[in-house]
Design a protein around this motif. Structure first.
Motif, mmCIF file in Angstrom:
data_model
loop_
_atom_site.group_PDB
_atom_site.id
_atom_site.type_symbol
_atom_site.label_atom_id
_atom_site.label_comp_id
_atom_site.label_asym_id
_atom_site.label_seq_id
_atom_site.Cartn_x
_atom_site.Cartn_y
_atom_site.Cartn_z
ATOM 1 N N PRO A 38 0.697 -1.298 -0.012
ATOM 2 C CA PRO A 38 -0.028 0.252 0.088
ATOM 3 C C PRO A 38 0.869 1.343 -0.248
ATOM 4 N N SER A 39 1.968 1.366 0.775
ATOM 5 C CA SER A 39 2.801 2.486 0.708
ATOM 6 C C SER A 39 4.107 2.040 0.326
ATOM 7 N N PRO A 40 4.874 3.116 -0.363
ATOM 8 C CA PRO A 40 6.325 2.665 -0.709
ATOM 9 C C PRO A 40 7.332 2.465 0.766
ATOM 10 N N LEU A 41 8.238 1.644 0.469
ATOM 11 C CA LEU A 41 9.329 1.156 1.510
ATOM 12 C C LEU A 41 9.988 2.573 1.700
ATOM 13 N N GLN A 42 10.356 2.643 2.946
ATOM 14 C CA GLN A 42 11.415 3.814 3.173
ATOM 15 C C GLN A 42 12.735 3.326 3.665
ATOM 16 N N SER A 43 13.055 3.570 4.908
ATOM 17 C CA SER A 43 14.302 3.032 5.329
ATOM 18 C C SER A 43 14.126 1.525 5.936
ATOM 19 N N LEU A 44 15.285 0.719 5.503
ATOM 20 C CA LEU A 44 15.221 -0.769 5.745
ATOM 21 C C LEU A 44 16.480 -1.027 6.585
ATOM 22 N N LEU A 45 16.368 -1.830 7.562
ATOM 23 C CA LEU A 45 17.454 -2.440 8.518
ATOM 24 C C LEU A 45 17.558 -3.850 7.978
ATOM 25 N N LEU A 46 18.734 -4.107 7.325
ATOM 26 C CA LEU A 46 19.274 -5.379 6.553
ATOM 27 C C LEU A 46 19.827 -6.196 7.467
ATOM 28 N N LEU A 47 19.306 -7.267 7.660
ATOM 29 C CA LEU A 47 19.671 -8.475 8.663
ATOM 30 C C LEU A 47 20.601 -9.555 7.837
ATOM 31 N N LYS A 48 20.183 -9.910 6.604
ATOM 32 C CA LYS A 48 20.993 -10.683 5.793
ATOM 33 C C LYS A 48 20.810 -10.435 4.411
ATOM 34 N N HIS A 49 21.840 -10.020 3.636
ATOM 35 C CA HIS A 49 21.998 -9.512 2.210
ATOM 36 C C HIS A 49 23.136 -9.325 1.599
ATOM 37 N N THR A 54 24.892 0.485 0.992
ATOM 38 C CA THR A 54 24.247 0.710 2.563
ATOM 39 C C THR A 54 25.142 1.568 3.218
ATOM 40 N N ASP A 55 24.457 1.684 4.609
ATOM 41 C CA ASP A 55 25.440 2.506 5.567
ATOM 42 C C ASP A 55 25.550 1.500 6.796
ATOM 43 N N LEU A 56 26.473 1.653 7.697
ATOM 44 C CA LEU A 56 26.489 0.658 8.971
ATOM 45 C C LEU A 56 26.032 1.603 10.157
ATOM 46 N N ASN A 57 25.265 0.913 10.743
ATOM 47 C CA ASN A 57 24.687 1.484 12.216
ATOM 48 C C ASN A 57 25.821 1.042 13.092
ATOM 49 N N TYR A 58 26.390 2.049 13.903
ATOM 50 C CA TYR A 58 27.652 1.369 14.693
ATOM 51 C C TYR A 58 27.076 0.784 15.812
ATOM 52 N N GLU A 63 23.690 -3.255 8.907
ATOM 53 C CA GLU A 63 23.556 -2.345 7.806
ATOM 54 C C GLU A 63 22.146 -1.942 7.465
ATOM 55 N N TYR A 64 21.991 -0.802 7.270
ATOM 56 C CA TYR A 64 20.803 -0.099 6.461
ATOM 57 C C TYR A 64 20.692 0.292 5.397
ATOM 58 N N VAL A 65 19.506 0.642 4.805
ATOM 59 C CA VAL A 65 19.274 1.237 3.428
ATOM 60 C C VAL A 65 18.457 2.507 3.621
ATOM 61 N N GLU A 66 18.934 3.625 3.490
ATOM 62 C CA GLU A 66 18.200 4.863 3.666
ATOM 63 C C GLU A 66 17.149 4.900 2.382
ATOM 64 N N GLU A 67 16.264 5.857 2.635
ATOM 65 C CA GLU A 67 15.206 5.757 1.545
ATOM 66 C C GLU A 67 15.685 6.218 0.191
ATOM 67 N N ASP A 90 10.859 3.152 10.826
ATOM 68 C CA ASP A 90 10.332 4.482 10.602
ATOM 69 C C ASP A 90 11.440 5.500 10.796
ATOM 70 N N ASP A 91 12.283 5.431 11.688
ATOM 71 C CA ASP A 91 13.160 6.518 11.737
ATOM 72 C C ASP A 91 14.496 5.959 11.998
ATOM 73 N N ILE A 92 15.460 6.024 11.218
ATOM 74 C CA ILE A 92 16.694 5.002 11.312
ATOM 75 C C ILE A 92 17.531 5.601 12.250
ATOM 76 N N ASN A 93 17.352 6.972 13.184
ATOM 77 C CA ASN A 93 17.831 7.361 14.250
ATOM 78 C C ASN A 93 17.631 6.262 15.683
ATOM 79 N N ASP A 94 16.371 5.573 15.449
ATOM 80 C CA ASP A 94 15.959 4.895 16.439
ATOM 81 C C ASP A 94 16.707 3.669 16.636
ATOM 82 N N LEU A 95 17.649 3.366 15.806
ATOM 83 C CA LEU A 95 18.490 2.155 15.893
ATOM 84 C C LEU A 95 19.371 2.184 16.915
#
Length: 258
Positions: A38-49, A54-58, A63-67, A90-95
């Motif tokens: 129904p709505s486009p994907l935004q930020s994704l936390l990648l668990l296996k890929h 990607t960017d790394l959350n320290y 790793e995650y993918v920004e919108e 929802d918000d990458i900073n919440d990681l």
């Protein structure tokens, strides 16, 4: 996985658990999933890929993918990743606020393809948990909202029919566009998905009346290969059969049980 086989593109198999909002599917790729939710994907936390943008959350060391790079991921050859698992964020900073126990739950989720507790994380506000091996062959997805699965499937089936049309039509011919399947039809179909529902798009019948797609309730299968290698027998032994029909006159989808 049966390497190089195109058969998987011509079926959709669903084995669902509505109570836990979990659906195992074959025949629906990540690209088809992402293009029809129904709505486009935004930020994704990648668990296996195996994705490079990607960017790394320290804090989590994940790793995650920004919108801005999600479309690159959707366009990637995800099937070649092997395992591909993620949750939306929802918000990458919440990681940075995740507790050690929550990080452990995420790792377990990707490793075992099932949650320790609930698959949804209040802090991340994720709508989906996407767990796949050989994407399009084995996809296990948890949906926060059951209606998101119905909405996705109601568009994926017409979408795949259009895709098939493009393979066969000449360049100057237009692809036939089919409307989404109605909510009423989807509500009738979902209970059958819990008993293993097969849509056989390869044997669709395009008649004067309309486009007719055979459906079969075939039970639970652990692997798609088991279905494809014995497809005729699997359909013959189906507990129930039906037709999903696009009525050309009324320009709408209908369901007919044998």
């Amino acid at each position: 996985m049966s390497g190089g086989s195109d058969l998987i593109k011509d079926i959709i198999y669903i084995n669902g658990d509505r109570r836990n909002h979990c659906f195992l599917t074959s025949g629906i790729t990540f690209r088809e999933f992402a293009g029809n939710i129904p709505s486009p994907l935004q930020s994704l936390l990648l668990l296996k890929h195996n994705f490079e943008w990607t960017d790394l959350n320290y804090h989590t060391l994940l790793e995650y993918v920004e919108e801005e790079n999600v479309q690159r991921l959707i366009a990637a050859d995800v099937e070649q990743f092997g395992e591909f698992c993620w949750v939306d964020v929802d918000d990458i900073n919440d990681l940075d606020e995740l507790e050690p126990a929550e990080i452990a739950e995420l790792l377990y989720l990707a490793h075992k393809k099932e949650p320790i507790g609930k698959p949804f994380f209040p802090l991340l506000k994720n709508k989906y948990v996407y767990l796949s091996r050989d994407d399009g062959w084995y996809n296990k997805v948890y949906y926060r909202r059951l209606q998101d699965f119905s909405a996705m499937l109601s568009k994926v089936i017409p979408y795949k029919l259009g895709s098939f049309g493009r393979r066969r039509l000449l360049l100057f011919q237009k692809t036939r566009i089919y409307p989404a399947i109605s909510k009423d039809i989807m509500e009738q179909l979902l209970p059958y998905a819990e008993d293993g529902l097969l849509f056989d798009l390869s044997h669709k019948d395009d008649s004067r009346r309309g486009l007719e797609i055979p459906l079969f309730v075939i039970g639970s299968f652990s692997g798609t290969d088991d279905i494809l290698e014995n497809l005729s027998e699997v359909k013959r032994e189906a507990s129930e059969r039906a037709w999903l029909i696009f009525d050309k006159k009324d320009q709408e989808w209908k369901l007919s049980f044998e």
